[in-house]
Write an enzyme that holds these catalytic residues in place. Sequence first.
Site, PDB file in Angstrom:
ATOM      1  N   GLU A 152      -5.298   3.180 -10.404  1.00 12.22           N
ATOM      2  CA  GLU A 152      -5.948   1.879 -10.190  1.00 12.22           C
ATOM      3  C   GLU A 152      -7.107   1.703 -11.165  1.00 12.22           C
ATOM      4  OE1 GLU A 152      -6.387   2.689  -5.672  1.00 12.22           O
ATOM      5  OE2 GLU A 152      -6.180   0.511  -5.864  1.00 12.22           O
ATOM      6  N   ARG A 167      -0.151   4.599   3.027  1.00 13.65           N
ATOM      7  CA  ARG A 167      -0.045   4.322   4.460  1.00 13.65           C
ATOM      8  C   ARG A 167       0.211   5.524   5.361  1.00 13.65           C
ATOM      9  NH1 ARG A 167       4.209  -0.352   4.688  1.00 13.65           N
ATOM     10  NH2 ARG A 167       4.608   0.044   2.474  1.00 13.65           N
ATOM     11  N   TRP A 221      -9.350   5.480  -0.154  1.00 12.25           N
ATOM     12  CA  TRP A 221      -9.875   6.082  -1.383  1.00 12.25           C
ATOM     13  C   TRP A 221      -9.001   5.594  -2.531  1.00 12.25           C
ATOM     14  CZ3 TRP A 221      -8.369   9.247   2.801  1.00 12.25           C
ATOM     15  CH2 TRP A 221      -7.032   9.657   2.766  1.00 12.25           C
ATOM     16  N   CYS A 276       0.815  -1.220   0.000  1.00 10.80           N
ATOM     17  CA  CYS A 276       0.000   0.000   0.000  1.00 10.80           C
ATOM     18  C   CYS A 276       0.846   1.266   0.000  1.00 10.80           C
ATOM     19  CB  CYS A 276      -0.933   0.008   1.210  1.00 10.80           C
ATOM     20  SG  CYS A 276      -1.955   1.491   1.328  1.00 10.80           S
TER      21      CYS A 276
HETATM   22  N1  ARG Z   1      -6.841  -1.923  -6.979  1.00 11.22           N
HETATM   23  C1  ARG Z   1      -8.149  -2.231  -6.475  1.00 11.22           C
HETATM   24  C2  ARG Z   1      -9.203  -1.711  -7.435  1.00 11.22           C
HETATM   25  O1  ARG Z   1      -8.858  -1.080  -8.388  1.00 11.22           O
HETATM   26  C3  ARG Z   1      -8.392  -1.628  -5.114  1.00 11.22           C
HETATM   27  C4  ARG Z   1      -7.331  -1.915  -4.067  1.00 11.22           C
HETATM   28  C5  ARG Z   1      -7.384  -1.000  -2.868  1.00 11.22           C
HETATM   29  N2  ARG Z   1      -7.159   0.368  -3.281  1.00 11.22           N
HETATM   30  C6  ARG Z   1      -7.211   1.426  -2.465  1.00 11.22           C
HETATM   31  N3  ARG Z   1      -6.990   2.603  -2.978  1.00 11.22           N
HETATM   32  N4  ARG Z   1      -7.416   1.304  -1.172  1.00 11.22           N
HETATM   33  O2  ARG Z   1     -10.380  -1.888  -7.272  1.00 11.22           O
END
Ligand code: ARG
Length: 356
Positions: free
Chosen positions: A239, A66, A234, A63
């Site tokens: 991602e 953090r 968030w 992560c």
């Molecule tokens: N990578 C995953 C997604 O795109 C989520 C993982 C957790 N991500 C976060 N920002 N807490 O759905």
Amino acid sequence: MKPVKEQAEAFIRQCYKELGKEDQTGMRIEEIRRSFDETGLYRHTGEELVHGAKMAWRNANKCIGRLFWDTLSVHDARDAVTEDDVYKALVEHLRTATNGGRIKPLITVFAPEKNGVQPVKLYNHQLIRYAGYEEDGTVTGDPHSVAFTRFCESLGWQGAGKDFDLLPLVFQVAGGEPVWRTVPDEVVREVRIRHPRIQGIEALGLKWYAVPAIADMDLEIGGIRYPAAPFNGWYMGTEIGARNLADEDRYNKLRDVALAAGIEAGSNASLWKDEALVILNQAVLHSFQEDGVSIVDHHTAAAQFRQFEKQEATEGRDVTGDWTWLIPPVSPATTHIFHETYDNTEKSPNFHYKSK
Ligand code: ARG
């Protein structure tokens, strides 16, 4: 693996030290020893659960977010035992975490495993996720969800068969049968993806949900495993813009994005994919920001991670990390993380993938 008793003691020592309660460490350890002697296990106090969950986030090597570990909100749902209790807690999680768009990092912790029975079992990968339907080799929706979508259908759930159908919550209590329940629309915030300058992007009809709530990892604190402990932060823009909507084995939209932006999807060396990636990631960040939904770009996230590293050094703790996950999938070498090495040792408390 050390015996649970020893893991418990090590956790209590560190936890109480961090909470400035060292004077109570001995008494608490005595109490836990008695509990082990009488029942073969021990139960975390509310305070231990809260701080332990925060420590687990702090130790999550993959992560980048953090820095904010100490702001985690913890819902203690260890006494949720019926299907209605669990459903209510999950819906409440989404409502609280969404927080009108100002996403709150939150974990809801259900009861730990006891005598080989799991009081609560969640089947979802994330509390909010889109269905994926495979028909003769082509997938509608999210290919990542194909197997789980089939499982939902086997339980009697039926989706609309579209690209962004919300999957139901699927869970089981006390070793009974799995049940599914719809996630109420009012707790699912979604963002339409559009670009600040390129008109054609909006017509692609892309969207994503606001709250990434991982539901399929175990939370381990002081030797106790919490197999149902959904948690969220968030999103970091990449991602969604560089993985969920871009990966070839996910929504695979780079060609459509290029086309919509008037870029010829020609030779590799034209870097049309890279151009499309940047456009899609700009669109994701712009759309979330304009809608007032928390999101962070990867440059800011990396800067925050650097601050986390400094903060941990000040506290005399070393930062462990998984470089392959910490570097962002877009322009990794523009972040300091790319140029560092990280020790991927797993500390406890932590989050773990399930073995089964
Ligand atoms: N990578 C995953 C997604 O795109 C989520 C993982 C957790 N991500 C976060 N920002 N807490 O759905």
